[in-house]
Write a protein that holds these residues in place. Structure first.
Motif, PDB file in Angstrom:
ATOM      1  N   ASP A 252       0.855  -1.177   0.000  1.00 24.20           N
ATOM      2  CA  ASP A 252       0.000   0.000   0.000  1.00 24.20           C
ATOM      3  C   ASP A 252       0.895   1.232   0.000  1.00 24.20           C
ATOM      4  O   ASP A 252       2.027   1.172  -0.467  1.00 24.20           O
ATOM      5  N   ASP A 253       0.414   2.349   0.530  1.00 27.50           N
ATOM      6  CA  ASP A 253       1.197   3.588   0.489  1.00 27.50           C
ATOM      7  C   ASP A 253       2.065   3.786   1.726  1.00 27.50           C
ATOM      8  O   ASP A 253       2.508   4.904   1.990  1.00 27.50           O
ATOM      9  N   THR A 254       2.338   2.715   2.464  1.00 23.62           N
ATOM     10  CA  THR A 254       3.081   2.853   3.726  1.00 23.62           C
ATOM     11  C   THR A 254       4.425   3.538   3.524  1.00 23.62           C
ATOM     12  O   THR A 254       4.851   4.350   4.335  1.00 23.62           O
ATOM     13  N   GLY A 255       5.143   3.201   2.450  1.00 23.23           N
ATOM     14  CA  GLY A 255       6.354   3.950   2.120  1.00 23.23           C
ATOM     15  C   GLY A 255       7.635   3.405   2.724  1.00 23.23           C
ATOM     16  O   GLY A 255       8.720   3.851   2.373  1.00 23.23           O
TER      17      GLY A 255
ATOM     18  N   CYS B 186      -5.624   8.531   6.380  1.00 24.82           N
ATOM     19  CA  CYS B 186      -4.592   7.497   6.339  1.00 24.82           C
ATOM     20  C   CYS B 186      -5.168   6.162   5.899  1.00 24.82           C
ATOM     21  O   CYS B 186      -6.378   5.944   5.929  1.00 24.82           O
ATOM     22  N   GLY B 187      -4.299   5.249   5.528  1.00 30.27           N
ATOM     23  CA  GLY B 187      -4.709   3.926   5.116  1.00 30.27           C
ATOM     24  C   GLY B 187      -4.885   2.988   6.302  1.00 30.27           C
ATOM     25  O   GLY B 187      -5.096   3.425   7.438  1.00 30.27           O
TER      26      GLY B 187
ATOM     27  N   SER C 237       4.749  11.752   5.681  1.00 33.59           N
ATOM     28  CA  SER C 237       5.440  11.934   4.419  1.00 33.59           C
ATOM     29  C   SER C 237       4.601  12.776   3.468  1.00 33.59           C
ATOM     30  O   SER C 237       3.369  12.651   3.430  1.00 33.59           O
TER      31      SER C 237
ATOM     32  N   HIS D  67       4.234  12.210   0.562  1.00 34.66           N
ATOM     33  CA  HIS D  67       3.655  11.244  -0.373  1.00 34.66           C
ATOM     34  C   HIS D  67       2.511  10.455   0.251  1.00 34.66           C
ATOM     35  O   HIS D  67       1.967   9.552  -0.384  1.00 34.66           O
ATOM     36  N   GLY D  68       2.144  10.770   1.474  1.00 37.04           N
ATOM     37  CA  GLY D  68       1.062  10.058   2.143  1.00 37.04           C
ATOM     38  C   GLY D  68       1.576   8.955   3.044  1.00 37.04           C
ATOM     39  O   GLY D  68       2.716   8.990   3.509  1.00 37.04           O
ATOM     40  N   GLY D  69       0.737   7.962   3.300  1.00 37.38           N
ATOM     41  CA  GLY D  69       1.117   6.881   4.183  1.00 37.38           C
ATOM     42  C   GLY D  69       0.774   7.177   5.627  1.00 37.38           C
ATOM     43  O   GLY D  69       0.094   8.170   5.934  1.00 37.38           O
TER      44      GLY D  69
END
Length: 253
Positions: free
Chosen positions: A44-47, A126-127, A164, A166-168
């Motif tokens: 996912d977008d955790t990064g 958030c996810g 971040s 970039h999200g996450g």
């Protein structure tokens, strides 16, 4: 340019088994490796990845960081809890109140995590991994914001959070009172120097921001031993004394 958060590292008696638990719970791909540990790559977008490192000792003290997992509804929260329990998690008591809506669990090796009730505004954008919640001071929140180049998204009453661009997930620090630090921690960050920068330059930058190098007695100042990944990685501590590693540019993990 700033360091990249490469991995959250977790000491484990059985790295592969613990990695499989988290892969199933997070619905990420099966574990990869080995180099000197077992790696989970985010689905996912955790990064950042999760890296499970072999450790000889069992977990004894409460971790200074834990995941807050989100839920979309009460039924979804119940299903996440049931899935976690079915994979080997168990309920624990860390002082939560009966009226609190979150559920506190521990993974098969005792690492704490929470399943947050639906409607939590702080984690609304958030996810599934809503936050990596940490015990730490405002100073440490400021340090990590500068170290990673992530903006502060919360700074109130000595509580801080960064995220971040970039999200996450968010990374949060709850402010005082802080838990006493007892011995080596089972969770730490691995940082990768920014492109075009060498390890020494990045270590010097982090020291200028408030970090310190850690003398381990295992091959010189700041070289990681068991549970920190071995030689070549510089072991450091943030302003609250929580350890992290700076990787050499060629590190494979």
């Amino acid at each position: 340019m700033t360091s990249h958060l490469h991995a959250l590292c977790v000491d484990a008696r059985e790295p592969l088994g613990l990695a499989r638990f988290w892969a199933a719970l997070l619905r990420w791909d099966e574990p990869a490796g080995p180099f000197d540990g077992v790696t989970l790559l985010p689905g996912d977008d955790t990064g950042f990845r999760l890296l499970f490192l072999p450790a000889r000792e069992r977990k004894r003290d409460r971790n200074h960081m834990h995941f807050d997992l989100t839920s979309a509804s009460l039924d979804d929260q119940k299903q996440v809890v049931e899935r976690a329990l079915g994979l080997g998690a168990h309920h624990i008591d860390v002082g939560q109140r009966p009226e609190d809506g979150h559920v506190v669990l521990a993974d098969p090796e005792g690492n704490e995590f929470c399943v947050i009730e639906p409607g939590n505004r702080f984690l609304a954008e958030c996810g599934f991994i809503g936050a990596l919640a940490g015990d730490g001071s405002q100073e440490t929140g400021y340090f990590w914001s500068r170290a990673l180049g992530w903006p502060l998204v919360w700074d109130q009453d000595e509580e801080t959070a960064i995220r971040s661009p970039h999200g996450g997930p968010k990374i949060t620090w709850g402010g005082p009172p802080l838990m006493p630090k007892t011995g080596k921690e089972r969770l730490h960050f691995d940082l990768a120097p920014p492109p075009g920068s060498d390890q020494r330059t990045e270590v010097d930058r982090l020291v200028s921001l408030g970090a310190t190098r850690v003398e381990t007695g295992q091959g010189g100042a700041g070289e990681g031993g068991v549970g920190h990944g071995g030689a070549g990685r510089v072991l450091m501590a943030d302003p609250d004394g929580h350890e992290f590693c700076v990787l050499p540019p060629s590190d494979p993990r």
